[in-house]
Design an enzyme around this catalytic site. Structure first.
Site, PDB file in Angstrom:
ATOM      1  N   ARG A  13      55.708 -18.862 -28.457  1.00 25.31           N
ATOM      2  CA  ARG A  13      54.674 -19.113 -27.442  1.00 25.31           C
ATOM      3  C   ARG A  13      53.343 -19.451 -28.058  1.00 25.31           C
ATOM      4  NH1 ARG A  13      50.926 -15.882 -25.688  1.00 25.31           N
ATOM      5  NH2 ARG A  13      51.589 -14.415 -27.176  1.00 25.31           N
ATOM      6  N   CYS A 220      43.478 -22.040 -32.065  1.00 27.73           N
ATOM      7  CA  CYS A 220      42.925 -21.648 -30.823  1.00 27.73           C
ATOM      8  C   CYS A 220      42.231 -22.532 -30.355  1.00 27.73           C
ATOM      9  CB  CYS A 220      42.098 -20.323 -31.236  1.00 27.73           C
ATOM     10  SG  CYS A 220      41.098 -19.664 -29.894  1.00 27.73           S
TER      11      CYS A 220
END
Length: 282
Positions: A13, A220
């Site tokens: 995920r 990120c």
């Protein structure tokens, strides 16, 4: 240091969602199956994989609609998230930290009523790409809210990987004042190569839950230059070297990492996987 350590595998995920190359649902499921086969039984996923009764799958749920989908998929554990940084919260989900918690409060209430466990994630606990330094008290405040809402565990995320061992130690000590250490997870990215050192410092403080991603997958999008999560292979190698049994089959884990690396078009970031692959290539 010989106590049991629980590894939460977040590659399927948190890892893959931050990779540029998309991976099909079938390939994600095959990846999850391979990770379970390697001995990783707590896995964060996008959809429930309910046919493994001995495994625990964490489904990220941002709102009630997401909760409905997670329940329909058979999820038994869900995850909610908040930031310790106002700047990151606004950039990531376009609301304040307090507003983000208000949004998922109904989700937690419903989950508790349905007997579903809720894990809380806090991002930017050791630094923010927008606000810079994040004070431990800001993390403590969010952790207290998540714990009081009913989260059984709170994962502390160094989203941009800027933490160092002393800061990680001080943070864990501070948060342990409102959430018992046994219920804290360490989710450290490896941007500056400090993740393993930070995990070791946290273990010295008594933390025993580690989030990691096979092959060091991820990054990120809101933190330029941020690399992925600490690699599961590197964590397992460190733990086993410390005499902590993980139950993970390293050859099978590296095989799973190699396969997903082939699909996304890049080799694993993991130092251990790279070393094992190089040895096999001789």
């Amino acid at each position: 240091m010989s106590d049991l350590v629980r590894i939460v595998e977040v590659g399927p995920r948190d890892g893959l969602q931050n990779e540029k190359t998309p991976v099909s649902v079938a390939a994600r499921i095959a990846f999850i199956e391979a990770l379970i086969g390697a001995g990783l039984h707590t896995v964060a996923v996008l959809l429930g994989v309910s046919h493994h009764p001995d495994s625990e799958f964490h489904v990220l749920v941002p709102n009630e609609k997401g909760y409905d989908a997670a329940r329909a998929a058979g999820a038994r554990v869900i995850a909610v998230f908040a930031s310790a940084s106002e700047g990151f919260s606004r950039a990531n989900i376009n609301c304040s930290v307090a507003e983000s918690i208000e949004r998922f409060k109904p989700v937690v209430v419903r989950a508790k009523a349905d007997g579903i466990q809720v894990r809380g994630y806090i991002s930017c606990v050791l630094g923010c790409p927008y606000d810079g330094e994040v004070k431990p008290q800001a993390v403590v405040d969010v952790a207290r809210m998540l714990w009081n809402l009913g989260c059984y565990e709170v994962s502390l995320g160094d989203t941009i990987g800027v933490g160092t061992p002393l800061k990680a130690r001080h943070l864990l000590r501070a948060v342990a004042g409102v959430v018992p250490m046994a219920h804290l997870g360490m989710h450290f990215h490896d941007t500056y190569g400090q993740a393993l050192a930070n995990l070791y410092a946290g273990m010295e403080e008594g933390a025993r839950v580690i989030d990691s991603a096979a092959g060091g997958l991820g990054g990120c999008p809101y933190a330029p230059g941020a690399t992925g999560n600490v690699a599961t292979e590197d964590v397992v190698y460190m733990l086993e070297g410390m005499g902590v049994a993980t139950g993970v089959d390293m050859p099978r884990l590296v095989a799973a990492t190699n396969e997903i690396g082939h699909l996304i078009g890049r080799p694993p970031v993991s130092r251990v996987a790279a070393a094992i692959n190089a040895k096999r290539a001789k």
